[in-house]
Design a protein around this motif. Sequence first.
Motif, PDB file in Angstrom:
ATOM      1  N   TYR A  87       5.759   6.036 -13.849  1.00  0.00           N
ATOM      2  CA  TYR A  87       4.440   6.467 -13.378  1.00  0.00           C
ATOM      3  C   TYR A  87       4.391   6.432 -11.856  1.00  0.00           C
ATOM      4  O   TYR A  87       4.761   5.437 -11.229  1.00  0.00           O
ATOM      5  N   GLY A  88       3.912   7.530 -11.253  1.00  0.00           N
ATOM      6  CA  GLY A  88       3.911   7.592  -9.789  1.00  0.00           C
ATOM      7  C   GLY A  88       2.554   7.875  -9.171  1.00  0.00           C
ATOM      8  O   GLY A  88       2.482   8.083  -7.964  1.00  0.00           O
ATOM      9  N   GLY A  89       1.484   7.899  -9.984  1.00  0.00           N
ATOM     10  CA  GLY A  89       0.153   8.110  -9.405  1.00  0.00           C
ATOM     11  C   GLY A  89      -0.674   9.038 -10.275  1.00  0.00           C
ATOM     12  O   GLY A  89      -0.149   9.714 -11.162  1.00  0.00           O
ATOM     13  N   ARG A  90      -1.966   9.053 -10.012  1.00  0.00           N
ATOM     14  CA  ARG A  90      -2.871   9.856 -10.842  1.00  0.00           C
ATOM     15  C   ARG A  90      -4.076  10.314 -10.054  1.00  0.00           C
ATOM     16  O   ARG A  90      -4.389   9.735  -8.999  1.00  0.00           O
ATOM     17  N   SER A  91      -4.734  11.327 -10.581  1.00  0.00           N
ATOM     18  CA  SER A  91      -6.052  11.689 -10.062  1.00  0.00           C
ATOM     19  C   SER A  91      -6.917  12.060 -11.257  1.00  0.00           C
ATOM     20  O   SER A  91      -6.406  12.397 -12.331  1.00  0.00           O
ATOM     21  N   GLU A  92      -8.216  11.960 -11.044  1.00  0.00           N
ATOM     22  CA  GLU A  92      -9.154  12.146 -12.163  1.00  0.00           C
ATOM     23  C   GLU A  92     -10.399  12.841 -11.644  1.00  0.00           C
ATOM     24  O   GLU A  92     -10.933  12.467 -10.601  1.00  0.00           O
ATOM     25  N   TYR A  93     -10.877  13.842 -12.390  1.00  0.00           N
ATOM     26  CA  TYR A  93     -12.029  14.635 -11.943  1.00  0.00           C
ATOM     27  C   TYR A  93     -12.977  14.918 -13.077  1.00  0.00           C
ATOM     28  O   TYR A  93     -12.554  15.028 -14.225  1.00  0.00           O
ATOM     29  N   LYS A  94     -14.248  15.095 -12.711  1.00  0.00           N
ATOM     30  CA  LYS A  94     -15.177  15.755 -13.623  1.00  0.00           C
ATOM     31  C   LYS A  94     -15.513  17.090 -12.984  1.00  0.00           C
ATOM     32  O   LYS A  94     -15.795  17.145 -11.777  1.00  0.00           O
ATOM     33  N   VAL A  95     -15.454  18.139 -13.784  1.00  0.00           N
ATOM     34  CA  VAL A  95     -15.657  19.488 -13.247  1.00  0.00           C
ATOM     35  C   VAL A  95     -16.767  20.172 -14.036  1.00  0.00           C
ATOM     36  O   VAL A  95     -16.799  20.093 -15.271  1.00  0.00           O
ATOM     37  N   ASN A  96     -17.657  20.846 -13.315  1.00  0.00           N
ATOM     38  CA  ASN A  96     -18.763  21.563 -13.957  1.00  0.00           C
ATOM     39  C   ASN A  96     -18.338  23.001 -14.238  1.00  0.00           C
ATOM     40  O   ASN A  96     -18.571  23.896 -13.420  1.00  0.00           O
ATOM     41  N   ALA A  97     -17.678  23.211 -15.367  1.00  0.00           N
ATOM     42  CA  ALA A  97     -17.189  24.551 -15.709  1.00  0.00           C
ATOM     43  C   ALA A  97     -16.829  24.598 -17.186  1.00  0.00           C
ATOM     44  O   ALA A  97     -16.696  23.562 -17.835  1.00  0.00           O
ATOM     45  N   PHE A 138       0.818  -1.215   0.000  1.00  0.00           N
ATOM     46  CA  PHE A 138       0.000   0.000   0.000  1.00  0.00           C
ATOM     47  C   PHE A 138       0.851   1.264   0.000  1.00  0.00           C
ATOM     48  O   PHE A 138       0.454   2.288  -0.534  1.00  0.00           O
ATOM     49  N   LEU A 139       2.045   1.177   0.590  1.00  0.00           N
ATOM     50  CA  LEU A 139       2.941   2.332   0.634  1.00  0.00           C
ATOM     51  C   LEU A 139       3.518   2.615  -0.753  1.00  0.00           C
ATOM     52  O   LEU A 139       3.673   3.751  -1.171  1.00  0.00           O
ATOM     53  N   LEU A 140       3.838   1.537  -1.484  1.00  0.00           N
ATOM     54  CA  LEU A 140       4.487   1.710  -2.788  1.00  0.00           C
ATOM     55  C   LEU A 140       3.497   1.862  -3.930  1.00  0.00           C
ATOM     56  O   LEU A 140       3.806   2.409  -4.968  1.00  0.00           O
ATOM     57  N   LYS A 141       2.279   1.352  -3.710  1.00  0.00           N
ATOM     58  CA  LYS A 141       1.275   1.400  -4.792  1.00  0.00           C
ATOM     59  C   LYS A 141       0.939   2.856  -5.114  1.00  0.00           C
ATOM     60  O   LYS A 141       0.577   3.626  -4.210  1.00  0.00           O
ATOM     61  N   PRO A 142       1.060   3.277  -6.391  1.00  0.00           N
ATOM     62  CA  PRO A 142       0.762   4.669  -6.713  1.00  0.00           C
ATOM     63  C   PRO A 142      -0.684   5.031  -6.364  1.00  0.00           C
ATOM     64  O   PRO A 142      -1.590   4.207  -6.494  1.00  0.00           O
ATOM     65  N   LEU A 143      -0.863   6.269  -5.924  1.00  0.00           N
ATOM     66  CA  LEU A 143      -2.197   6.748  -5.548  1.00  0.00           C
ATOM     67  C   LEU A 143      -3.063   6.908  -6.797  1.00  0.00           C
ATOM     68  O   LEU A 143      -2.586   7.377  -7.830  1.00  0.00           O
ATOM     69  N   ASN A 144      -4.306   6.489  -6.703  1.00  0.00           N
ATOM     70  CA  ASN A 144      -5.251   6.680  -7.807  1.00  0.00           C
ATOM     71  C   ASN A 144      -6.518   7.289  -7.223  1.00  0.00           C
ATOM     72  O   ASN A 144      -7.354   6.596  -6.668  1.00  0.00           O
ATOM     73  N   ARG A 145      -6.641   8.611  -7.318  1.00  0.00           N
ATOM     74  CA  ARG A 145      -7.752   9.314  -6.662  1.00  0.00           C
ATOM     75  C   ARG A 145      -8.751   9.739  -7.728  1.00  0.00           C
ATOM     76  O   ARG A 145      -8.413  10.491  -8.641  1.00  0.00           O
ATOM     77  N   ILE A 146      -9.991   9.243  -7.617  1.00  0.00           N
ATOM     78  CA  ILE A 146     -11.005   9.543  -8.638  1.00  0.00           C
ATOM     79  C   ILE A 146     -12.188  10.234  -7.979  1.00  0.00           C
ATOM     80  O   ILE A 146     -12.736   9.733  -6.995  1.00  0.00           O
ATOM     81  N   ARG A 147     -12.560  11.401  -8.485  1.00  0.00           N
ATOM     82  CA  ARG A 147     -13.694  12.143  -7.930  1.00  0.00           C
ATOM     83  C   ARG A 147     -14.674  12.474  -9.046  1.00  0.00           C
ATOM     84  O   ARG A 147     -14.308  13.058 -10.053  1.00  0.00           O
ATOM     85  N   ASP A 148     -15.925  12.088  -8.826  1.00  0.00           N
ATOM     86  CA  ASP A 148     -16.961  12.337  -9.828  1.00  0.00           C
ATOM     87  C   ASP A 148     -17.510  13.757  -9.673  1.00  0.00           C
ATOM     88  O   ASP A 148     -17.132  14.480  -8.755  1.00  0.00           O
ATOM     89  N   LEU A 149     -18.469  14.095 -10.543  1.00  0.00           N
ATOM     90  CA  LEU A 149     -18.965  15.472 -10.610  1.00  0.00           C
ATOM     91  C   LEU A 149     -19.565  15.957  -9.292  1.00  0.00           C
ATOM     92  O   LEU A 149     -19.518  17.139  -8.983  1.00  0.00           O
ATOM     93  N   CYS A 150     -20.151  15.052  -8.515  1.00  0.00           N
ATOM     94  CA  CYS A 150     -20.818  15.498  -7.286  1.00  0.00           C
ATOM     95  C   CYS A 150     -19.919  15.358  -6.057  1.00  0.00           C
ATOM     96  O   CYS A 150     -20.324  15.716  -4.961  1.00  0.00           O
ATOM     97  N   ASP A 151     -18.714  14.855  -6.247  1.00  0.00           N
ATOM     98  CA  ASP A 151     -17.904  14.506  -5.072  1.00  0.00           C
ATOM     99  C   ASP A 151     -17.219  15.688  -4.400  1.00  0.00           C
ATOM    100  O   ASP A 151     -16.823  15.603  -3.251  1.00  0.00           O
ATOM    101  N   VAL A 152     -17.025  16.760  -5.155  1.00  0.00           N
ATOM    102  CA  VAL A 152     -16.254  17.873  -4.590  1.00  0.00           C
ATOM    103  C   VAL A 152     -17.083  19.149  -4.623  1.00  0.00           C
ATOM    104  O   VAL A 152     -17.660  19.495  -5.661  1.00  0.00           O
ATOM    105  N   GLY A 153     -17.161  19.824  -3.491  1.00  0.00           N
ATOM    106  CA  GLY A 153     -17.667  21.203  -3.508  1.00  0.00           C
ATOM    107  C   GLY A 153     -19.115  21.405  -3.135  1.00  0.00           C
ATOM    108  O   GLY A 153     -19.613  22.503  -3.273  1.00  0.00           O
ATOM    109  N   TYR A 154     -19.822  20.400  -2.690  1.00  0.00           N
ATOM    110  CA  TYR A 154     -21.236  20.617  -2.347  1.00  0.00           C
ATOM    111  C   TYR A 154     -21.485  20.442  -0.858  1.00  0.00           C
ATOM    112  O   TYR A 154     -22.628  20.318  -0.439  1.00  0.00           O
ATOM    113  N   GLU A 155     -20.412  20.464  -0.077  1.00  0.00           N
ATOM    114  CA  GLU A 155     -20.537  20.203   1.362  1.00  0.00           C
ATOM    115  C   GLU A 155     -21.484  21.191   2.040  1.00  0.00           C
ATOM    116  O   GLU A 155     -22.358  20.804   2.809  1.00  0.00           O
TER     117      GLU A 155
END
Length: 444
Positions: free
Chosen positions: A214-224, A30-47
């Motif tokens: 390759y050392g990790g990734r993140s992925e987003y959908k953004v409404n803009a 888990f320490l060496l496995k690259p981070l893969n952070r995925i956030r969909d359209l509703c996951d960020v910013g509606y708190e």
Amino acid sequence: MDVFFVFKSEIVGLLVSSAAILLSVTACYFLLKPLNRIRDLCDVGYEEQLRLDNYGQTRRQLANEMRRRKKIGEIPPVYPNGWFVLCESDDLKNRQVRSVDALGEHFAVFRSAEGVAYVLDAYCPHLGAHLGVGSRVVGDCVECPFHGWQFRGADGQCTSIPYTSGKIPKSARVKSWPCDEVNGFIFVWYHAEQENPSWKVPRIPEIVTRKWIYGGRSEYKVNAHIQEIPENGSDVAHLDCLHGPSLLYGSDLNAAQGGKSDNGWAPFLQHHWKVKWEANSEEKHVAISSLHHELRLFGRLPFISVDVEAKQMGPGLVCLSFNTSFGRCLLFETVTPIEPMIQRVLHRLYAPVFMVGPIAKFFVWGEAVMFERDVAVWNSKTFTSKPMLVAEDRAINLYRRWFQQFYSENSPRFTFKENVAHPGNINAYWIGKKRHLTLVMYNW
Ligand code: FES
Ligand SMILES: [Fe+2]
């Protein structure tokens, strides 16, 4: 009895050491496995809205409602000209086909048996089946699942119709899009006037030679609108305000606001930024943000400093080169419009082997948290075509002028019109000079 006791303690010892080995192997994994952070359209910013005003709605329902209500403003054309990522290289094996929707188009992306990636228009000219759904790759062609016609990746020409004894008509072809596979991404060239690529995505030598991996990734959908996202690099003033509070406050804007207060432990750790944005004089599709970042203890003592050169190449790609105390690494940010007001943003980190693991993970995570603060703003903001700027904001104007080069006469535009047949339903229209496509705005 003694023998039994020795045997028993040996078994216990064996079990304990096996458990310890298993635990350390799992921890290492888990320490060496690259981070893969995925956030969909509703996951960020509606708190905030979820806390105050959710009437029992789910996050997704709330995000959809806010998308519909949002005043999008007088936005520029929605699909600028340039290279855009359709998928990552890892996501397309040899002989695999994928369907990708982006830029108001439907693509069939496939890789030949020899490993070459191609992008074709998705709809088969015979009877309209989707070439990215259920088809198969034969050599350097894709075979339609409906009647078996085969189309060559390089030029879209039909090369086989399995049941005809006649000649294959020359006009039996699908559009083949200019594409390039670079630095772990498959790009398509989009141009509203059908012009050929005017520049190339540069190959990064450290990635080509596999010096950096390759050392990790993140992925987003953004409404803009797409232009909002790279505008960030020229928006000097937002850095200390939005990205000043420590990473430890996370991406919830309300929590981050707490990081600005003079109370508690907020001043203990803060980020300080200096940035300079300028268009490149040699390559006009390039602009460079030079950024100096310091993590300061008690607002004074520099603790970690990082220099970043963010090279914006066209509307859909930024290459961020990090110079850190650990060494150099590189992060790509790609933006692809999958609808006029939905952008798919990818980040992909490449670093020397010794950095891959906890250090790379920290980078990807840290960048993602800061990026999500921007996403929270983008998801609910409007596009201000005539912003009220002060002298210190001048780079925003320069950026907007620079970005104009990616629009041309027929770049698709987007306006709202009421559906007369169903009053109250708002239909969304893309309007280009040569085409007029209609799309009923739907829940995502
Ligand atoms: S629809 Fe594709 S071969 Fe018939
Ligand atoms: Fe930002």
